[in-house]
Design a protein around this motif. Structure first.
Motif, PDB file in Angstrom:
ATOM      1  N   GLY A 135     157.956  51.333  85.429  1.00 11.72           N
ATOM      2  CA  GLY A 135     156.533  51.267  85.130  1.00 11.72           C
ATOM      3  C   GLY A 135     156.327  51.143  83.633  1.00 11.72           C
ATOM      4  N   VAL A 136     155.519  50.185  83.216  1.00 14.59           N
ATOM      5  CA  VAL A 136     155.216  49.991  81.800  1.00 14.59           C
ATOM      6  C   VAL A 136     153.697  49.833  81.683  1.00 14.59           C
ATOM      7  N   HIS A 137     153.017  50.944  81.401  1.00 15.59           N
ATOM      8  CA  HIS A 137     151.561  50.993  81.444  1.00 15.59           C
ATOM      9  C   HIS A 137     150.967  50.771  80.064  1.00 15.59           C
ATOM     10  N   ILE A 148     152.021  52.757  74.979  1.00 21.77           N
ATOM     11  CA  ILE A 148     152.585  52.350  76.262  1.00 21.77           C
ATOM     12  C   ILE A 148     153.155  53.600  76.925  1.00 21.77           C
ATOM     13  N   GLU A 149     152.801  53.808  78.195  1.00 21.06           N
ATOM     14  CA  GLU A 149     153.454  54.831  79.007  1.00 21.06           C
ATOM     15  C   GLU A 149     154.612  54.181  79.743  1.00 21.06           C
ATOM     16  N   LEU A 150     155.791  54.759  79.654  1.00 22.19           N
ATOM     17  CA  LEU A 150     156.927  54.304  80.446  1.00 22.19           C
ATOM     18  C   LEU A 150     157.149  55.306  81.574  1.00 22.19           C
ATOM     19  N   ILE A 151     157.251  54.778  82.794  1.00 19.75           N
ATOM     20  CA  ILE A 151     157.418  55.633  83.959  1.00 19.75           C
ATOM     21  C   ILE A 151     158.691  55.214  84.690  1.00 19.75           C
ATOM     22  N   ASN A 179     156.748  61.349  83.975  1.00 19.32           N
ATOM     23  CA  ASN A 179     157.417  61.423  85.265  1.00 19.32           C
ATOM     24  C   ASN A 179     156.617  60.652  86.305  1.00 19.32           C
ATOM     25  N   ASP A 180     157.265  60.311  87.395  1.00 24.38           N
ATOM     26  CA  ASP A 180     156.639  59.483  88.424  1.00 24.38           C
ATOM     27  C   ASP A 180     155.743  60.333  89.330  1.00 24.38           C
ATOM     28  N   ALA A 181     154.618  60.742  88.759  1.00 20.44           N
ATOM     29  CA  ALA A 181     153.614  61.527  89.485  1.00 20.44           C
ATOM     30  C   ALA A 181     152.308  60.758  89.464  1.00 20.44           C
ATOM     31  N   PRO A 182     151.440  60.935  90.469  1.00 20.67           N
ATOM     32  CA  PRO A 182     150.191  60.162  90.529  1.00 20.67           C
ATOM     33  C   PRO A 182     149.381  60.243  89.236  1.00 20.67           C
TER      34      PRO A 182
END
Length: 288
Positions: A135-137, A148-151, A179-182
């Motif tokens: 994930g690259v937000h 950028i948030e990296l998930i 972390n991979d949380a909603p």
């Protein structure tokens, strides 16, 4: 690096612009070639404003645009080193894109999603190799926002994480790891605030203007939460809140009824000309 961007709307075009600005060759796609070309035309318009304001030379603008190539379909991504999906925040759409583009990627290419809330581990099921999925937000507007948030998903490899972090830093962005949380970090905090502001509006706690001014000045934010929701897109906000609600089961994430009504009416914010504000004039006008 050759960077593919899937989705030539506001987010995808912004990602394409900053990637090309950092010297990468960019392949830009959408549902058809005309949409991809329109995305590049929008980038050209934005760069034209920067040239007019003397923030960029015409030569640099031309060079940046020359590194962006609109493409008609996913087969064009075969030479890409990194492909970033920036489609609408609907899981079924994203999964279909990953399944399609995955047929054409090389054995070393990294596939990334710009999702702002959907679990990366779950999306990776539709990728050709979950180890090369991340994930690259980015944040809107991409050329302006510095984060950028990296998930990392459960299967994301160390090599994938390192390469994408290097790419992001090369764009001049600050990187945070979630972390991979909603909702990850930012939307886990932001969306409940926006949702609560709409609850307050719907319940008559205050006028829209007073809610926005109160939060802007009282919280020292650049804009109020209702204005921000219009900028993000009320449909996008609703999708993220629903992901938070379904992903956690926590009733504090229940969508505000007024937000649902506005989305049902098609009043989804600035991109539609109307949300909680009317954006059709030179200045936004409150609609409530």
């Amino acid at each position: 690096m050759i960077v593919g961007v899937i989705g030539a709307g506001q987010m995808g075009a912004g990602i394409a612009q900053v990637s090309a600005g950092a010297g990468h060759d960019v392949l830009l796609s959408d549902i058809d070639l005309a949409r991809a070309e329109a995305g590049k035309a929008g980038i050209a318009k934005a760069l034209g404003r920067l040239v007019a304001e003397e923030k960029m030379t015409q030569g640099d603008a031309d060079a940046l645009l020359g590194r962006i190539t609109p493409v008609a379909d996913h087969s064009a991504f075969a030479p890409a080193d990194l492909v970033i999906e920036a489609a609408t925040e609907r899981e079924e759409i994203k999964r279909a894109i990953f399944a399609s583009v995955g047929q054409h990627l090389s054995a070393t290419a990294i596939l990334a999603s710009n999702t702002s809330s959907i679990p990366i581990t779950r999306l990776a099921q539709a990728a050709p190799d979950p180890a090369r999925f991340i994930g690259v937000h980015f944040f809107n507007p991409v050329p302006v926002m510095g984060l950028i948030e990296l998930i990392r998903g459960l299967a994301t490899s160390d090599d994938t994480l390192a390469k994408v972090e290097g790419f992001g830093r090369g764009l001049g962005k600050e990187i945070v790891h979630a972390n991979d949380a909603p909702g990850f970090i930012v939307n886990r905090v932001l969306m409940p605030m926006i949702n609560e502001a709409v609850f307050a509006l719907g319940e008559g706690v205050a006028t829209m203007q007073d809610i926005d001014v109160g939060c802007r000045l009282g919280l020292n934010h650049p804009m109020g939460p209702i204005t921000l929701a219009d900028f993000i897109g009320l449909d996008t906000c609703l999708e993220i809140i629903r992901v938070l609600y379904s992903g956690t089961g926590d009733p504090k994430f229940r969508p505000a009824p007024l937000l649902v009504q506005y989305v049902d009416a098609g009043w989804v914010g600035k991109k539609a000309g109307r949300g909680f504000y009317d954006w059709t004039g030179s200045e936004p006008v409150p609609t409530r």
